[in-house]
Design an enzyme around this catalytic site. Structure first.
Site, PDB file in Angstrom:
ATOM      1  N   ASP A   1       0.831  -1.200   0.000  1.00 54.04           N
ATOM      2  CA  ASP A   1       0.000   0.000   0.000  1.00 54.04           C
ATOM      3  C   ASP A   1       0.867   1.253   0.000  1.00 54.04           C
ATOM      4  O   ASP A   1       2.088   1.172   0.142  1.00 54.04           O
ATOM      5  CB  ASP A   1      -0.960  -0.019   1.204  1.00 54.04           C
TER       6      ASP A   1
ATOM      7  N   ASP B   1      -7.760  -3.064  14.114  1.00 57.09           N
ATOM      8  CA  ASP B   1      -9.136  -3.303  13.641  1.00 57.09           C
ATOM      9  C   ASP B   1      -9.214  -4.474  12.662  1.00 57.09           C
ATOM     10  O   ASP B   1     -10.248  -4.690  12.046  1.00 57.09           O
ATOM     11  CB  ASP B   1      -9.703  -2.034  12.982  1.00 57.09           C
TER      12      ASP B   1
ATOM     13  N   HIS C   1      -7.366  -4.880   9.889  1.00 62.50           N
ATOM     14  CA  HIS C   1      -7.055  -4.631   8.476  1.00 62.50           C
ATOM     15  C   HIS C   1      -5.773  -5.339   8.055  1.00 62.50           C
ATOM     16  O   HIS C   1      -4.876  -5.573   8.872  1.00 62.50           O
ATOM     17  CB  HIS C   1      -7.015  -3.128   8.144  1.00 62.50           C
TER      18      HIS C   1
ATOM     19  N   GLU D   1      -9.613  -1.761   5.196  1.00 59.13           N
ATOM     20  CA  GLU D   1     -10.275  -1.513   6.472  1.00 59.13           C
ATOM     21  C   GLU D   1     -11.535  -2.376   6.582  1.00 59.13           C
ATOM     22  O   GLU D   1     -12.006  -2.927   5.577  1.00 59.13           O
ATOM     23  CB  GLU D   1     -10.627  -0.031   6.571  1.00 59.13           C
TER      24      GLU D   1
HETATM   25  P1  PGA Z   1       2.019  -2.018  12.694  1.00 64.03           P
HETATM   26  O1  PGA Z   1       0.809  -1.839  11.702  1.00 64.03           O
HETATM   27  O2  PGA Z   1       2.907  -3.041  12.086  1.00 64.03           O
HETATM   28  O3  PGA Z   1       2.698  -0.662  12.741  1.00 64.03           O
HETATM   29  O4  PGA Z   1       1.462  -2.446  13.997  1.00 64.03           O
HETATM   30  C1  PGA Z   1       0.217  -2.969  11.150  1.00 64.03           C
HETATM   31  C2  PGA Z   1      -0.863  -2.547  10.181  1.00 64.03           C
HETATM   32  O5  PGA Z   1      -1.473  -1.487  10.395  1.00 64.03           O
HETATM   33  O6  PGA Z   1      -1.111  -3.271   9.209  1.00 64.03           O
END
Ligand code: PGA
Length: 261
Positions: A67, A136, A138, A143
């Site tokens: 992304d 959450d 994702h 999302e």
């Molecule tokens: P993080 O984020 O590795 O910084 O915990 C994971 C994500 O949002 O996919």
């Protein structure tokens, strides 16, 4: 889905890096799916070490980011193009241009998304996709409520994700872009091996729902249950809400030694 519970993020990172190294040794032009965020940093450190100490080569490998933010200043240190350059691409010997990120600066964003999908297909598809997970649920920036069949597209971040990511923007939530380009869940599911990593207690609820809950768009990572080769590597804290933790430990401890993850 295989669940591997490890005592520390460091051990989990070494396991994931080992699988990538094994892939690169047997398939020099492997296509790697790269994730950003804090979670994969230990994997990238271990890959950089394997490159320096053991000559692990990325010279023929290709990579695709999951992304990218839309519209950050091009030289912004938190654009995922820049994060990946800093954390992995610039530390090993990828060929110039071998790692792509979705073009969050394109004037025609839907066309950039279609190009990105096409580029992944043209490269032969992703061999191993690293994934983090949001609090959450994702994956990538898909999302909750994302279609489980989605492809690369523009998404709006939830307030929760913008708050989670504000730490990368001097704790200024207003500096976190509202929009992103992300591979879809359908795109991710086409990779041949998915390796999802999670460390720490704040991921425990999302991991429990991903592994043991129903498959549903409100928990995007639960789509991994549909994949024929998905590996979830979690530390004890991220595993703390799994009902069947003892079973996963038993299965991993008793799997054939040659099998790897
Ligand atoms: P993080 O984020 O590795 O910084 O915990 C994971 C994500 O949002 O996919």
């Amino acid at each position: 889905m295989e669940v591997v519970i490890v005592p520390s993020a460091q051990q989990g990172s070494a396991l994931a890096a080992g699988a990538i190294a094994q892939l690169l040794r047997t398939k020099h032009d492997a296509v790697l799916g790269l994730a950003t965020g804090s979670t994969p940093l230990g994997v990238y450190d271990e890959l950089a070490r394997l490159h320096t100490d053991e000559g692990l080569s990325f010279a023929e490998a290709r990579g695709f980011a999951l992304d990218e933010y839309v519209g950050l200043p091009p030289d912004h240190p938190e654009s995922y193009r820049e994060v990946l350059r800093r954390e992995i691409v610039g530390r090993v010997n990828f060929a110039p241009g071998a790692v792509r990120t979705p073009d969050g600066w394109a004037s025609d964003l839907p066309a950039a998304c279609a190009d990105y999908e096409q580029a992944i297909v043209a490269a032969g598809g992703v061999d191993l996709q690293l994934l983090g997970i949001g609090t959450d649920g994702h994956i990538g920036f898909n999302e909750p409520s994302s279609s489980l069949a989605s492809t690369t597209r523009v998404k709006t971040l939830t307030p929760q994700t913008r708050a989670d990511n504000a730490r990368f923007f001097d704790d200024d939530i207003d500096a976190v872009p509202e929009h992103v380009l992300t591979q879809g869940i359908g795109t991710i599911l086409r990779a041949r091996h998915l390796v999802l990593l999670a460390w720490g207690e704040n991921k425990a609820a999302a991991i429990a729902e991903t592994v043991e809950g129903p498959i549903r768009a409100m928990m995007p990572a639960s789509a991994l249950q549909l994949h024929p080769h998905a590996t979830v590597i979690v530390d004890d804290a991220a595993a703390s809400l799994l009902q069947k933790a003892d079973y996963y430990r038993y299965v991993y401890d008793h799997k054939p030694a040659w099998q790897g993850i």
